[in-house]
Design an enzyme around this catalytic site. Structure first.
Site, mmCIF file in Angstrom:
data_model
loop_
_atom_site.group_PDB
_atom_site.id
_atom_site.type_symbol
_atom_site.label_atom_id
_atom_site.label_comp_id
_atom_site.label_asym_id
_atom_site.label_seq_id
_atom_site.Cartn_x
_atom_site.Cartn_y
_atom_site.Cartn_z
ATOM 1 N N LEU A 73 0.832 -1.205 0.000
ATOM 2 C CA LEU A 73 0.000 0.000 0.000
ATOM 3 C C LEU A 73 0.866 1.253 0.000
ATOM 4 O O LEU A 73 2.026 1.211 0.418
ATOM 5 C CB LEU A 73 -0.909 -0.022 1.234
ATOM 6 C CG LEU A 73 -1.868 -1.227 1.280
ATOM 7 C CD1 LEU A 73 -2.499 -1.379 2.649
ATOM 8 C CD2 LEU A 73 -2.933 -1.082 0.197
ATOM 9 N N PRO A 74 0.299 2.387 -0.461
ATOM 10 C CA PRO A 74 1.129 3.586 -0.598
ATOM 11 C C PRO A 74 1.744 4.070 0.726
ATOM 12 O O PRO A 74 2.957 4.264 0.809
ATOM 13 C CB PRO A 74 0.162 4.623 -1.175
ATOM 14 C CG PRO A 74 -0.920 3.823 -1.839
ATOM 15 C CD PRO A 74 -1.043 2.566 -1.038
ATOM 16 N N THR A 102 6.489 0.519 2.067
ATOM 17 C CA THR A 102 7.507 1.309 2.766
ATOM 18 C C THR A 102 6.746 2.134 3.795
ATOM 19 O O THR A 102 6.147 3.146 3.478
ATOM 20 C CB THR A 102 8.281 2.207 1.783
ATOM 21 O OG1 THR A 102 8.840 1.369 0.771
ATOM 22 C CG2 THR A 102 9.388 2.956 2.492
ATOM 23 N N LYS A 177 14.808 -0.112 5.478
ATOM 24 C CA LYS A 177 14.355 0.364 4.158
ATOM 25 C C LYS A 177 14.563 1.877 4.016
ATOM 26 O O LYS A 177 14.999 2.355 2.968
ATOM 27 C CB LYS A 177 12.878 0.008 3.971
ATOM 28 C CG LYS A 177 12.229 0.559 2.720
ATOM 29 C CD LYS A 177 12.767 -0.063 1.458
ATOM 30 C CE LYS A 177 12.135 0.560 0.224
ATOM 31 N NZ LYS A 177 12.756 0.105 -1.008
ATOM 32 N N LYS A 246 8.257 10.643 -0.288
ATOM 33 C CA LYS A 246 7.732 10.098 0.975
ATOM 34 C C LYS A 246 8.859 9.452 1.775
ATOM 35 O O LYS A 246 9.025 9.711 2.966
ATOM 36 C CB LYS A 246 6.648 9.043 0.668
ATOM 37 C CG LYS A 246 6.232 8.221 1.883
ATOM 38 C CD LYS A 246 5.362 7.007 1.522
ATOM 39 C CE LYS A 246 6.154 5.828 1.036
ATOM 40 N NZ LYS A 246 5.400 4.552 1.021
HETATM 41 P P1 NAD Z 1 1.145 1.890 -6.575
HETATM 42 O O1 NAD Z 1 0.570 3.241 -6.383
HETATM 43 O O2 NAD Z 1 1.449 1.384 -7.943
HETATM 44 O O3 NAD Z 1 0.198 0.792 -5.862
HETATM 45 C C1 NAD Z 1 -0.487 1.004 -4.683
HETATM 46 C C2 NAD Z 1 -1.871 0.364 -4.870
HETATM 47 O O4 NAD Z 1 -2.556 0.409 -3.612
HETATM 48 C C3 NAD Z 1 -2.732 1.100 -5.889
HETATM 49 O O5 NAD Z 1 -3.145 0.200 -6.911
HETATM 50 C C4 NAD Z 1 -3.912 1.611 -5.059
HETATM 51 O O6 NAD Z 1 -5.152 1.594 -5.783
HETATM 52 C C5 NAD Z 1 -3.909 0.606 -3.922
HETATM 53 N N1 NAD Z 1 -4.582 1.079 -2.712
HETATM 54 C C6 NAD Z 1 -4.647 2.324 -2.185
HETATM 55 N N2 NAD Z 1 -5.360 2.302 -1.041
HETATM 56 C C7 NAD Z 1 -5.739 0.999 -0.849
HETATM 57 C C8 NAD Z 1 -6.484 0.344 0.155
HETATM 58 N N3 NAD Z 1 -6.968 1.013 1.212
HETATM 59 N N4 NAD Z 1 -6.691 -1.000 0.038
HETATM 60 C C9 NAD Z 1 -6.183 -1.690 -1.017
HETATM 61 N N5 NAD Z 1 -5.463 -1.093 -2.002
HETATM 62 C C10 NAD Z 1 -5.245 0.218 -1.905
HETATM 63 O O7 NAD Z 1 2.459 1.854 -5.654
HETATM 64 P P2 NAD Z 1 3.674 0.816 -5.746
HETATM 65 O O8 NAD Z 1 4.756 1.432 -6.570
HETATM 66 O O9 NAD Z 1 3.153 -0.542 -6.060
HETATM 67 O O10 NAD Z 1 4.167 0.868 -4.213
HETATM 68 C C11 NAD Z 1 3.499 0.163 -3.161
HETATM 69 C C12 NAD Z 1 4.377 0.251 -1.917
HETATM 70 O O11 NAD Z 1 5.649 -0.366 -2.201
HETATM 71 C C13 NAD Z 1 4.676 1.688 -1.466
HETATM 72 O O12 NAD Z 1 4.703 1.729 -0.058
HETATM 73 C C14 NAD Z 1 6.055 1.955 -2.070
HETATM 74 O O13 NAD Z 1 6.764 2.953 -1.331
HETATM 75 C C15 NAD Z 1 6.688 0.581 -1.953
HETATM 76 N N6 NAD Z 1 7.769 0.302 -2.918
HETATM 77 C C16 NAD Z 1 7.649 0.632 -4.238
HETATM 78 C C17 NAD Z 1 8.695 0.327 -5.118
HETATM 79 C C18 NAD Z 1 8.631 0.671 -6.592
HETATM 80 O O14 NAD Z 1 9.685 0.626 -7.264
HETATM 81 N N7 NAD Z 1 7.461 1.007 -7.145
HETATM 82 C C19 NAD Z 1 9.851 -0.303 -4.653
HETATM 83 C C20 NAD Z 1 9.923 -0.657 -3.299
HETATM 84 C C21 NAD Z 1 8.873 -0.351 -2.446
#
Ligand code: NAD
Length: 298
Positions: A73-74, A102, A177, A246
């Site tokens: 989740l975000p 994260t 992280k 963030k």
């Molecule tokens: P993203 O925005 O692509 O995905 C997040 C998803 O969560 C979205 O599809 C959104 O609709 C969904 N969402 C929001 N609120 C929700 C809820 N209450 N219940 C269920 N789903 C919900 O983001 P991402 O890039 O996949 O990142 C997700 C997490 O992983 C974040 O915390 C990010 O910091 C971490 N992260 C991302 C990366 C990367 O390279 N993208 C790498 C490492 C860690």
């Protein structure tokens, strides 16, 4: 003729909550390795993509009939709302929630206590490796929480990762992280400055990178980010400016909580915060290299 992972592991039922860039990649990897995966995301588009990938999409996080629940989740706020807003109440004792977002150590510790009171495990388990690592099962995962809970989730987590590191107690994964991403955020700025210096002094970026990557100045930014996303102008890593801002903000908050003054990290945090004026949240995080410290594009 091997048994399915579900059969081997006492019928683990896995749910992935948050089917974004990372969550859907993890779900797809688990499906590819024979796990049954359900999932939830409020976005109709993400639901459609998840169904296409073979995920059983449920109507809400509380509907996840699973004993291992992976969150992606975000923000920490979304993690707390999901766990406290119905997920935990629906889980049987012995289940484990694995939060790969994260997130914030203080939130993870509070949720781990609330979960423990109901016999449910909660691991903070953030990841590195981006969407491609999620899709290919090659993530690095850093885990905070109890070893017994990690053991329950281990077969699923090993299927998703190239490296699975138990860092310490609850919150330790989140701290690791943020430390990692603070370094990446700093390296993007220092490597881009070094490349500007090299160009100004007459040696093109491509030429000096060959040296740096064979010598002691190298980093993941010089070895991976420059060739894969920056030099070729692709800027399609799948990790956004908004998410990196963030992370840098959370690292700065952690330093403040600890009463530490970190002058260089403080400047890095200010540069990333100021980048919001010129680079929208949805832009690729590598675009920070196009901003000089004065906020002008070179
Ligand atoms: P993203 O925005 O692509 O995905 C997040 C998803 O969560 C979205 O599809 C959104 O609709 C969904 N969402 C929001 N609120 C929700 C809820 N209450 N219940 C269920 N789903 C919900 O983001 P991402 O890039 O996949 O990142 C997700 C997490 O992983 C974040 O915390 C990010 O910091 C971490 N992260 C991302 C990366 C990367 O390279 N993208 C790498 C490492 C860690």
């Amino acid at each position: 003729m091997s048994a399915s992972p579900s059969a081997e592991t006492g019928a683990s039922r896995i749910a992935v909550i948050g089917l974004g860039q990372m969550g859907l990649g993890m779900a797809t990897t688990l499906l590819g390795k024979g796990f049954a995966v359900s999932g939830f995301d409020p976005s109709a588009e993400r639901q459609r993509l998840a169904r296409e990938a073979g995920v059983t999409v449920v109507a809400g996080a509380g509907e996840a009939a699973a004993n291992i629940v992976i969150l992606s989740l975000p923000l920490a706020r979304h993690v707390a709302e999901t766990v406290e807003g119905g997920l935990l109440a629906g889980l049987a004792p012995g289940s484990v929630i694995v939060d790969t977002s994260t997130s914030e150590a203080a939130v993870s510790r509070r949720l781990a206590e609330a979960c423990a009171a109901r016999g449910v495990g909660f691991l903070d388990a953030p990841v590195s490796g981006g969407p491609s690592g999620a899709r290919t099962g090659a993530l690095t995962m850093m885990v905070g929480g109890e070893a017994a809970h990690l053991d329950v989730a281990r077969p699923a987590l090993e299927a998703m990762t190239a490296k699975l590191i138990h860092v310490g107690p609850s919150g330790a994964g989140n701290v690791a992280k943020l430390v990692n991403n603070l370094l990446v955020a700093a390296h993007l700025i220092t490597v881009s400055e070094a490349m500007r210096l090299s160009e100004a002094a007459g040696v093109p970026t491509a030429d000096v990178l060959k040296v740096v990557n064979a010598a002691s100045g190298r980093s993941a930014v010089s070895e991976v980010n420059y060739p894969r996303w920056i030099e070729n102008g692709a800027f399609d890593s799948g990790f956004t400016m908004g998410l990196m801002r963030k992370d840098v903000g959370l690292a700065a908050a952690l330093a403040a909580e600890a009463g530490l003054e970190l002058p260089v990290s403080g400047l890095v945090a200010r540069l990333w915060a100021a980048s919001a004026e010129r680079l929208a949240d949805g832009e690729d995080f590598n675009r920070i290299v196009a901003l000089s410290p004065e906020g002008q594009t070179p």
